[in-house]
Design a protein around this motif. Structure first.
Motif, PDB file in Angstrom:
ATOM      1  N   LEU A  50      50.603  61.441 100.123  1.00 48.22           N
ATOM      2  CA  LEU A  50      51.113  62.462 101.049  1.00 48.22           C
ATOM      3  C   LEU A  50      52.509  62.914 100.633  1.00 48.22           C
ATOM      4  CD1 LEU A  50      50.072  60.968 104.530  1.00 48.22           C
ATOM      5  CD2 LEU A  50      48.991  62.882 103.342  1.00 48.22           C
ATOM      6  N   ARG A  51      53.351  61.959 100.246  1.00 46.15           N
ATOM      7  CA  ARG A  51      54.705  62.306  99.815  1.00 46.15           C
ATOM      8  C   ARG A  51      54.691  63.143  98.541  1.00 46.15           C
ATOM      9  NH1 ARG A  51      57.400  56.270 100.756  1.00 46.15           N
ATOM     10  NH2 ARG A  51      57.666  56.465 103.026  1.00 46.15           N
ATOM     11  N   ALA A  52      53.811  62.777  97.621  1.00 49.51           N
ATOM     12  CA  ALA A  52      53.710  63.544  96.372  1.00 49.51           C
ATOM     13  C   ALA A  52      53.271  64.974  96.667  1.00 49.51           C
ATOM     14  CB  ALA A  52      52.731  62.857  95.422  1.00 49.51           C
ATOM     15  N   LYS A  53      52.361  65.135  97.617  1.00 49.34           N
ATOM     16  CA  LYS A  53      51.885  66.469  98.001  1.00 49.34           C
ATOM     17  C   LYS A  53      53.027  67.283  98.610  1.00 49.34           C
ATOM     18  CE  LYS A  53      48.095  69.062  98.443  1.00 49.34           C
ATOM     19  NZ  LYS A  53      47.183  69.387  97.332  1.00 49.34           N
ATOM     20  N   ALA A  54      53.828  66.638  99.465  1.00 44.64           N
ATOM     21  CA  ALA A  54      54.969  67.327 100.075  1.00 44.64           C
ATOM     22  C   ALA A  54      56.001  67.696  99.015  1.00 44.64           C
ATOM     23  CB  ALA A  54      55.596  66.447 101.151  1.00 44.64           C
ATOM     24  N   ARG A  55      56.268  66.787  98.104  1.00 46.25           N
ATOM     25  CA  ARG A  55      57.267  67.023  97.058  1.00 46.25           C
ATOM     26  C   ARG A  55      56.861  68.194  96.166  1.00 46.25           C
ATOM     27  NH1 ARG A  55      57.187  62.361  95.156  1.00 46.25           N
ATOM     28  NH2 ARG A  55      59.031  61.437  96.143  1.00 46.25           N
ATOM     29  N   ALA A  56      55.558  68.353  95.942  1.00 48.99           N
ATOM     30  CA  ALA A  56      55.070  69.426  95.068  1.00 48.99           C
ATOM     31  C   ALA A  56      55.039  70.779  95.757  1.00 48.99           C
ATOM     32  CB  ALA A  56      53.671  69.070  94.562  1.00 48.99           C
ATOM     33  N   ALA A  57      55.206  70.797  97.082  1.00 48.57           N
ATOM     34  CA  ALA A  57      55.154  72.061  97.816  1.00 48.57           C
ATOM     35  C   ALA A  57      56.420  72.877  97.551  1.00 48.57           C
ATOM     36  CB  ALA A  57      55.008  71.793  99.313  1.00 48.57           C
ATOM     37  N   PRO A  58      56.310  74.197  97.422  1.00 49.42           N
ATOM     38  CA  PRO A  58      57.487  75.040  97.172  1.00 49.42           C
ATOM     39  C   PRO A  58      58.507  74.941  98.299  1.00 49.42           C
ATOM     40  CG  PRO A  58      55.448  76.253  96.798  1.00 49.42           C
ATOM     41  CD  PRO A  58      55.067  74.968  97.456  1.00 49.42           C
ATOM     42  N   ARG A  59      59.766  74.945  97.931  1.00 47.99           N
ATOM     43  CA  ARG A  59      60.898  74.980  98.876  1.00 47.99           C
ATOM     44  C   ARG A  59      61.007  73.721  99.727  1.00 47.99           C
ATOM     45  NH1 ARG A  59      57.914  79.019  98.593  1.00 47.99           N
ATOM     46  NH2 ARG A  59      56.781  78.378 100.448  1.00 47.99           N
ATOM     47  N   ILE A  80      63.342  67.309 108.272  1.00 51.58           N
ATOM     48  CA  ILE A  80      62.401  66.328 108.814  1.00 51.58           C
ATOM     49  C   ILE A  80      62.905  64.924 108.495  1.00 51.58           C
ATOM     50  CG2 ILE A  80      60.014  65.507 108.812  1.00 51.58           C
ATOM     51  CD1 ILE A  80      59.227  68.322 107.761  1.00 51.58           C
ATOM     52  N   VAL A  81      63.063  64.113 109.517  1.00 51.11           N
ATOM     53  CA  VAL A  81      63.515  62.730 109.363  1.00 51.11           C
ATOM     54  C   VAL A  81      62.291  61.828 109.332  1.00 51.11           C
ATOM     55  CG1 VAL A  81      64.909  60.870 110.335  1.00 51.11           C
ATOM     56  CG2 VAL A  81      65.654  63.245 110.588  1.00 51.11           C
ATOM     57  N   GLY A  82      61.975  61.269 108.178  1.00 55.93           N
ATOM     58  CA  GLY A  82      60.831  60.377 108.043  1.00 55.93           C
ATOM     59  C   GLY A  82      59.713  60.981 107.229  1.00 55.93           C
ATOM     60  N   ALA A  83      59.463  60.398 106.040  1.00 55.34           N
ATOM     61  CA  ALA A  83      58.395  60.896 105.166  1.00 55.34           C
ATOM     62  C   ALA A  83      57.186  59.983 105.256  1.00 55.34           C
ATOM     63  CB  ALA A  83      58.895  60.996 103.719  1.00 55.34           C
ATOM     64  N   GLY A  84      56.717  59.785 106.488  1.00 52.91           N
ATOM     65  CA  GLY A  84      55.494  59.021 106.696  1.00 52.91           C
ATOM     66  C   GLY A  84      54.318  59.973 106.831  1.00 52.91           C
ATOM     67  N   VAL A  85      53.351  59.594 107.639  1.00 56.15           N
ATOM     68  CA  VAL A  85      52.147  60.406 107.820  1.00 56.15           C
ATOM     69  C   VAL A  85      52.496  61.784 108.367  1.00 56.15           C
ATOM     70  CG1 VAL A  85      50.005  60.616 109.129  1.00 56.15           C
ATOM     71  CG2 VAL A  85      50.614  58.426 108.103  1.00 56.15           C
ATOM     72  N   ALA A  86      53.164  61.828 109.528  1.00 54.96           N
ATOM     73  CA  ALA A  86      53.433  63.100 110.188  1.00 54.96           C
ATOM     74  C   ALA A  86      54.475  63.923 109.444  1.00 54.96           C
ATOM     75  CB  ALA A  86      53.882  62.849 111.629  1.00 54.96           C
ATOM     76  N   GLY A  87      55.569  63.284 109.018  1.00 49.70           N
ATOM     77  CA  GLY A  87      56.642  64.013 108.357  1.00 49.70           C
ATOM     78  C   GLY A  87      56.213  64.655 107.061  1.00 49.70           C
ATOM     79  N   SER A  88      55.497  63.916 106.212  1.00 43.69           N
ATOM     80  CA  SER A  88      55.050  64.456 104.930  1.00 43.69           C
ATOM     81  C   SER A  88      54.060  65.594 105.131  1.00 43.69           C
ATOM     82  CB  SER A  88      54.404  63.350 104.090  1.00 43.69           C
ATOM     83  OG  SER A  88      55.334  62.322 103.797  1.00 43.69           O
ATOM     84  N   ALA A  89      53.132  65.420 106.085  1.00 42.79           N
ATOM     85  CA  ALA A  89      52.136  66.460 106.352  1.00 42.79           C
ATOM     86  C   ALA A  89      52.805  67.726 106.881  1.00 42.79           C
ATOM     87  CB  ALA A  89      51.097  65.946 107.338  1.00 42.79           C
ATOM     88  N   LEU A  90      53.803  67.573 107.762  1.00 44.59           N
ATOM     89  CA  LEU A  90      54.474  68.748 108.324  1.00 44.59           C
ATOM     90  C   LEU A  90      55.251  69.500 107.248  1.00 44.59           C
ATOM     91  CD1 LEU A  90      55.151  70.395 110.855  1.00 44.59           C
ATOM     92  CD2 LEU A  90      57.189  68.963 111.121  1.00 44.59           C
ATOM     93  N   ALA A  91      55.924  68.789 106.358  1.00 43.04           N
ATOM     94  CA  ALA A  91      56.672  69.450 105.280  1.00 43.04           C
ATOM     95  C   ALA A  91      55.744  70.310 104.431  1.00 43.04           C
ATOM     96  CB  ALA A  91      57.379  68.404 104.420  1.00 43.04           C
ATOM     97  N   HIS A  92      54.603  69.752 104.059  1.00 43.83           N
ATOM     98  CA  HIS A  92      53.638  70.508 103.254  1.00 43.83           C
ATOM     99  C   HIS A  92      53.080  71.689 104.036  1.00 43.83           C
ATOM    100  CE1 HIS A  92      49.565  71.431 101.717  1.00 43.83           C
ATOM    101  NE2 HIS A  92      50.114  71.229 100.536  1.00 43.83           N
ATOM    102  N   MET A 138      46.571  58.298 113.200  1.00 44.53           N
ATOM    103  CA  MET A 138      46.740  59.314 112.163  1.00 44.53           C
ATOM    104  C   MET A 138      45.956  60.574 112.490  1.00 44.53           C
ATOM    105  SD  MET A 138      46.925  57.230 108.555  1.00 44.53           S
ATOM    106  CE  MET A 138      45.314  56.450 108.730  1.00 44.53           C
ATOM    107  N   THR A 139      44.821  60.426 113.170  1.00 42.07           N
ATOM    108  CA  THR A 139      44.033  61.592 113.573  1.00 42.07           C
ATOM    109  C   THR A 139      44.830  62.469 114.521  1.00 42.07           C
ATOM    110  OG1 THR A 139      41.920  60.459 113.259  1.00 42.07           O
ATOM    111  CG2 THR A 139      41.944  62.320 114.790  1.00 42.07           C
ATOM    112  N   VAL A 140      45.488  61.854 115.511  1.00 39.02           N
ATOM    113  CA  VAL A 140      46.331  62.617 116.434  1.00 39.02           C
ATOM    114  C   VAL A 140      47.488  63.256 115.674  1.00 39.02           C
ATOM    115  CG1 VAL A 140      47.900  62.441 118.407  1.00 39.02           C
ATOM    116  CG2 VAL A 140      45.720  61.245 118.457  1.00 39.02           C
ATOM    117  N   ALA A 141      48.116  62.502 114.767  1.00 42.16           N
ATOM    118  CA  ALA A 141      49.269  63.013 114.033  1.00 42.16           C
ATOM    119  C   ALA A 141      48.907  64.237 113.197  1.00 42.16           C
ATOM    120  CB  ALA A 141      49.844  61.916 113.134  1.00 42.16           C
ATOM    121  N   PHE A 142      47.807  64.172 112.459  1.00 38.76           N
ATOM    122  CA  PHE A 142      47.420  65.306 111.614  1.00 38.76           C
ATOM    123  C   PHE A 142      47.041  66.524 112.447  1.00 38.76           C
ATOM    124  CE2 PHE A 142      46.321  62.089 108.157  1.00 38.76           C
ATOM    125  CZ  PHE A 142      47.450  62.395 107.407  1.00 38.76           C
TER     126      PHE A 142
END
Length: 479
Positions: A116-125, A10-22, A315-319
């Protein structure tokens, strides 16, 4: 050098990128082989932006579906219970509450992103890496996207990262948008206006915990909403060409039209800091997975789809996009199989329409009304304000759409043209200012019967203007 291979990059750890990683990490946890994800971001420092600070109730619900609602905690976020629309000068206001049991949240954008980034970082893998992505790596023969070349901040040495699927979520100024989509599907953002932003200290809004929309003459609307215990964001919408001295323009032409209680806080804010600027762009979400798209890559968030930020729906559309896309991707056994990925993208494109189209159409249509540029749009703007004053379904329906609680493009169609017809009724039946020779102030008077022929002709033009505003948006978003 060859780096470890990932399932999704994922390129970009903003709203959409961080949420998708998690989301991908969480949903794939029960698979025989959970997904391995890399999240690359140019700078992991707290971002400082003037938009992305209000999350509608529909976005809060999507955040809960993603299991990320705790990202709203610990950042001094403020509950938002609805809107207050104010006519120039603050003499007339209308209250637009959210549906019972629903509320949004407003906050400092950077603090929310860090959570959001902290949540993504804490997710496994999930591997989060601070690196500048320089280019997409393509296969010489098929032009399929295989990964990216990026320069990690830690080493300063360009490296290659490979994945079965690359998701580009690098925001509104995406450098890879036109590389992923080409031909007739190439997205072309249209800048509608610019927001000039400032933070007010201890500013008393007309209604606490409500976003405020001030309708001012000869300009776009002014938005105000509390983003912290003591901080209130002000956004002034201006069209191009922008004034040579924005501060002087705001002080001379905008501030006098705001509610009197805001004059001093605005003046102090402008004296203490500069006005930040952000373009307001509209970018319809072209269907992905078609022949116009590079295989192996997907666009997400503002890199793919933007709407005017007037309604705070981005952000509503992104999530909600992440909720749907993550489920579809996790259901696939092999993300390298582009034929299956493209079918999933087709499903996603049409499944998201109900909410995304509603938010996108409403944002631009409402902006055209609130930022009225001619006499016919001014009639519609007045009628819209009067429509809200009717209360009942005339408020509940539109705010259900605005909050993304009851998204429906056809319900939006019904209310928009109800506003159009009611605007015409108001033009015939309500008092309006009439200049009187020898008097400084006009008097309020209803139109006389002798004015009806001219008003009838004007009615046709007002209705045609409504069609011109709404029709193309409906076509672009739904077909």
């Amino acid at each position: 050098m060859w780096k470890e291979h990932y399932d999704v990059l994922i390129v970009g750890a903003g709203v959409a990128g961080s949420a998708l990683a998690h989301a991908l990490s969480t949903l794939s946890a029960t698979r025989a082989r959970p997904l391995k994800i890399a999240l690359l971001e140019r700078s992991l420092a707290e971002p400082d932006r003037i938009v992305g600070e209000l999350l509608q109730p529909g976005g809060v619900n999507a955040l809960k579906e993603l299991g990320m609602e705790d990202c709203l905690e610990g950042i001094d976020a403020v509950p938002v219970k609805g809107y207050c629309v104010v006519r120039a000068g603050g003499d007339e206001t209308v209250h637009i509450p959210y549906p019972a049991g629903h509320e949004g949240r407003s906050f400092h954008h950077g603090r929310f992103i860090q959570n959001l980034r902290a949540k993504a970082r804490a997710a496994p893998r999930v591997t989060v890496l601070e690196a500048t992505v320089n280019e997409l790596i393509e296969c010489d023969l098929t032009h399929r996207v295989l990964g990216v070349e990026a320069t990690p901040k830690e080493t300063g040495v360009k490296e290659s990262f490979f994945a079965d699927l690359v998701v580009v979520a690098d925001g509104c100024f995406s450098k890879f948008r036109t590389q992923v989509l080409s031909g007739s599907a190439t997205p072309k953002p249209a800048t509608r206006s610019h927001f000039l932003g400032a933070v007010l200290t201890d500013a008393p809004l007309p209604l606490a915990q409500h976003g405020t929309v001030c309708l001012v003459k000869d300009s776009g609307p002014v938005l105000l909403y509390q983003i912290g215990t003591h901080d209130t964001r002000m956004l002034v919408d201006l069209k191009e060409p922008l004034p040579a001295d924005p501060k002087a323009h705001v002080l001379a032409h905008i501030v006098p039209q705001l509610p009197p209680s805001l004059h001093v806080p605005v003046e102090k804010a402008l004296e203490a800091d500069r006005l930040r600027r952000m373009p307001n762009s509209f970018l319809p979400g072209a269907e992905q997975g078609t022949s116009h798209q590079k295989e192996g890559a997907v666009l997400l968030g503002d890199a793919w789809n933007m709407r005017h930020p007037l309604t705070g729906g981005g952000m509503t559309v992104a999530f909600n996009d992440v909720v749907m896309l993550s489920r579809l991707l996790v259901s696939l056994d092999d993300l390298h199989d582009w034929s299956r990925v493209s079918r999933a993208l087709h499903t996603w494109h049409w499944r998201r329409k109900r909410l995304a189209a509603t938010v996108n159409i409403l944002s631009v249509a409402l902006y055209d009304l609130f930022g009225a540029e001619d006499e016919h749009l001014e009639v519609l703007r007045t009628g819209c304000f009067k429509y809200f004053e009717l209360g009942g379904d005339c408020v509940a329906g539109p705010v259900g759409l605005l909050s993304a609680i009851t998204p429906s493009p056809f319900l939006l169609f019904r209310h928009f043209f109800a506003v159009a017809f009611y605007s015409i009724w108001v033009m015939f039946t309500h008092p309006r200012p009439v200049p009187v020779p020898g008097q400084l102030k006009p008097v309020m008077a209803k139109p006389g019967i002798d004015e009806y022929p001219a008003l009838l002709l004007k009615s046709v033009r007002v209705f045609w203007t409504a069609c011109v505003v709404f029709g193309p948006l409906m076509w672009i978003e739904l077909f």
